[in-house]
Write a protein that holds these residues in place. Structure first.
Motif, PDB file in Angstrom:
ATOM      1  N   LEU A 250     -41.397 -53.555  34.648  1.00 31.52           N
ATOM      2  CA  LEU A 250     -41.836 -54.118  33.365  1.00 31.52           C
ATOM      3  C   LEU A 250     -42.972 -53.285  32.779  1.00 31.52           C
ATOM      4  O   LEU A 250     -43.024 -53.049  31.559  1.00 31.52           O
ATOM      5  N   ASP A 251     -43.887 -52.817  33.663  1.00 32.66           N
ATOM      6  CA  ASP A 251     -44.990 -51.980  33.182  1.00 32.66           C
ATOM      7  C   ASP A 251     -44.472 -50.687  32.546  1.00 32.66           C
ATOM      8  O   ASP A 251     -45.010 -50.210  31.542  1.00 32.66           O
ATOM      9  N   ASP A 252     -43.387 -50.119  33.156  1.00 32.03           N
ATOM     10  CA  ASP A 252     -42.805 -48.892  32.599  1.00 32.03           C
ATOM     11  C   ASP A 252     -42.256 -49.135  31.195  1.00 32.03           C
ATOM     12  O   ASP A 252     -42.468 -48.331  30.280  1.00 32.03           O
ATOM     13  N   TYR A 253     -41.545 -50.268  31.045  1.00 29.89           N
ATOM     14  CA  TYR A 253     -40.982 -50.581  29.726  1.00 29.89           C
ATOM     15  C   TYR A 253     -42.092 -50.821  28.701  1.00 29.89           C
ATOM     16  O   TYR A 253     -41.987 -50.389  27.539  1.00 29.89           O
ATOM     17  N   LEU A 254     -43.181 -51.518  29.113  1.00 27.59           N
ATOM     18  CA  LEU A 254     -44.291 -51.767  28.187  1.00 27.59           C
ATOM     19  C   LEU A 254     -44.963 -50.459  27.785  1.00 27.59           C
ATOM     20  O   LEU A 254     -45.336 -50.271  26.619  1.00 27.59           O
ATOM     21  N   PHE A 255     -45.120 -49.562  28.774  1.00 26.21           N
ATOM     22  CA  PHE A 255     -45.738 -48.275  28.469  1.00 26.21           C
ATOM     23  C   PHE A 255     -44.883 -47.477  27.492  1.00 26.21           C
ATOM     24  O   PHE A 255     -45.400 -46.886  26.529  1.00 26.21           O
ATOM     25  N   ILE A 256     -43.560 -47.465  27.732  1.00 27.35           N
ATOM     26  CA  ILE A 256     -42.648 -46.747  26.837  1.00 27.35           C
ATOM     27  C   ILE A 256     -42.713 -47.341  25.426  1.00 27.35           C
ATOM     28  O   ILE A 256     -42.753 -46.620  24.419  1.00 27.35           O
ATOM     29  N   ALA A 257     -42.776 -48.680  25.354  1.00 25.66           N
ATOM     30  CA  ALA A 257     -42.845 -49.331  24.041  1.00 25.66           C
ATOM     31  C   ALA A 257     -44.154 -48.988  23.337  1.00 25.66           C
ATOM     32  O   ALA A 257     -44.183 -48.729  22.113  1.00 25.66           O
ATOM     33  N   PHE A 258     -45.239 -48.969  24.120  1.00 29.53           N
ATOM     34  CA  PHE A 258     -46.537 -48.637  23.538  1.00 29.53           C
ATOM     35  C   PHE A 258     -46.557 -47.205  23.002  1.00 29.53           C
ATOM     36  O   PHE A 258     -47.032 -46.936  21.883  1.00 29.53           O
ATOM     37  N   VAL A 259     -46.035 -46.271  23.814  1.00 35.74           N
ATOM     38  CA  VAL A 259     -45.979 -44.877  23.382  1.00 35.74           C
ATOM     39  C   VAL A 259     -45.132 -44.743  22.126  1.00 35.74           C
ATOM     40  O   VAL A 259     -45.490 -44.018  21.180  1.00 35.74           O
ATOM     41  N   GLY A 260     -43.999 -45.454  22.087  1.00 37.96           N
ATOM     42  CA  GLY A 260     -43.157 -45.403  20.898  1.00 37.96           C
ATOM     43  C   GLY A 260     -43.861 -45.931  19.669  1.00 37.96           C
ATOM     44  O   GLY A 260     -43.744 -45.365  18.564  1.00 37.96           O
ATOM     45  N   PHE A 261     -44.646 -47.032  19.873  1.00 40.59           N
ATOM     46  CA  PHE A 261     -45.402 -47.614  18.749  1.00 40.59           C
ATOM     47  C   PHE A 261     -46.464 -46.632  18.245  1.00 40.59           C
ATOM     48  O   PHE A 261     -46.610 -46.418  17.038  1.00 40.59           O
ATOM     49  N   VAL A 263     -46.491 -43.355  18.589  1.00 43.24           N
ATOM     50  CA  VAL A 263     -45.831 -42.220  17.938  1.00 43.24           C
ATOM     51  C   VAL A 263     -45.386 -42.593  16.528  1.00 43.24           C
ATOM     52  O   VAL A 263     -45.504 -41.802  15.580  1.00 43.24           O
ATOM     53  N   SER A 264     -44.892 -43.828  16.365  1.00 40.21           N
ATOM     54  CA  SER A 264     -44.438 -44.272  15.043  1.00 40.21           C
ATOM     55  C   SER A 264     -45.611 -44.339  14.067  1.00 40.21           C
ATOM     56  O   SER A 264     -45.519 -43.890  12.915  1.00 40.21           O
ATOM     57  N   ALA A 269     -48.808 -42.120   9.584  1.00 40.38           N
ATOM     58  CA  ALA A 269     -50.102 -41.619   9.109  1.00 40.38           C
ATOM     59  C   ALA A 269     -49.999 -40.161   8.683  1.00 40.38           C
ATOM     60  O   ALA A 269     -50.572 -39.751   7.652  1.00 40.38           O
ATOM     61  N   THR A 270     -49.292 -39.368   9.455  1.00 40.46           N
ATOM     62  CA  THR A 270     -49.128 -37.954   9.122  1.00 40.46           C
ATOM     63  C   THR A 270     -48.417 -37.787   7.789  1.00 40.46           C
ATOM     64  O   THR A 270     -48.812 -36.973   6.932  1.00 40.46           O
ATOM     65  N   ASN A 271     -47.353 -38.554   7.606  1.00 39.01           N
ATOM     66  CA  ASN A 271     -46.610 -38.482   6.342  1.00 39.01           C
ATOM     67  C   ASN A 271     -47.485 -38.916   5.167  1.00 39.01           C
ATOM     68  O   ASN A 271     -47.423 -38.344   4.065  1.00 39.01           O
TER      69      ASN A 271
END
Length: 293
Positions: A250-261, A263-264, A269-271
């Protein structure tokens, strides 16, 4: 005499006719050599005669039949039914893509079968079920052979040598080989093996039998995936498949979701900043043009 009719009725014959017929049958067991074939003892050699079909009749005591190097594309069902003495059948270098069901019914003594250099693409379930006495089976050099049914070799408990080299196999079901307890020779080289996660059970089984089963590890190599291309099958260890057993918590999935958020957000912001910069540059350029005028 048709292959499917092993004995002719002797009813309504006098005793002396019955005796004469029996004597003729015994004498004829070693006679009646097929056209274009050579017969010596129990060996019938019809190889290299450009035959498009199998000989319609053979001596009933045929023990060794060679039909190699011809153009045979099919074999009639029940063709071997009458030849209970047959021990070796050579069908290499023909145009066979399949064998009829029940072909080996009656050939209880068949020990050696060569089907190499043909056009097989599939070995279906129970293809050799009635050839339970087979000791050696050669399916090599069938470049179109891409699939073995998990029950392809069912019934071959006595099989000692199996040649699957130089085909089109990329994977093999472990179930297809687990029913071969007597196997001591296995050739796998020359196939485009895909050594992915699905291949791990088979390779584990093969490593466990390497002392009992002589294989050809110098020829059997992985074709894919790229990171193991060219590696001998038996060089792959349990460590080679560690990635196949990775599980995400579950921690792996939360980390992946956080990184995706993150990055989004960074992308938005960059755009936004790029848009503001472009707008400012446009206004500055227009103001410069107005001053020049």
């Amino acid at each position: 005499q048709a292959p499917g009719l092993c004995r002719r009725p002797a009813m309504l014959l006098g005793p002396w006719l019955v005796a004469a017929a029996a004597a003729a049958a015994v004498a004829g067991a070693g006679a009646g050599c097929p056209v274009l074939c050579t017969c010596r003892g129990q060996a019938v050699d019809c190889s290299g005669q450009r035959l498009f079909s199998v000989p319609p009749e053979l001596p009933l005591d045929t023990g060794n039949l060679s039909l190699a190097h011809n153009r045979i594309a099919s074999i009639p069902p029940g063709y071997l039914a009458c030849y209970g003495q047959l021990r070796a059948l050579d069908l290499r270098n023909n145009s066979l893509a399949a064998l009829p069901a029940g072909l080996f019914r009656g050939a209880r003594r068949l020990a050696h079968l060569d089907l190499s250099y043909n056009n097989f693409s599939l070995v279906p379930a129970d293809m050799f079920l009635e050839a339970g006495g087979l000791l050696r089976l050669d399916l090599s050099h069938n470049p179109g052979l891409r699939r073995l049914h998990p029950r392809a070799f069912r019934g071959l408990a006595q099989l000692r040598e199996l040649d699957l080299s130089f085909g089109g196999l990329s994977a093999i079901s472990l179930e297809a080989l687990e029913g071969l307890p007597g196997l001591v020779g296995l050739r796998l080289g020359g196939n485009p093996w895909v050594c992915g996660c699905a291949m791990e059970p088979f390779l584990k089984w093969l490593r466990g039998r390497i002392q009992r089963c002589a294989s050809d590890p110098q020829l059997a190599e992985c074709r894919a995936p790229p990171e193991v291309a060219g590696a001998p099958l038996l060089s792959l260890t349990e460590e080679s498949f560690q990635a196949c057993h990775l599980t995400l918590t579950l921690d792996d999935y939360l980390f992946i979701a956080f990184v995706g958020f993150v990055v989004s957000i960074a992308s938005v912001a960059t755009n936004f900043l790029l848009g503001i910069t472009a707008n400012c540059c446009h206004r500055w350029s227009k103001a410069s043009e107005d001053e020049d005028v």
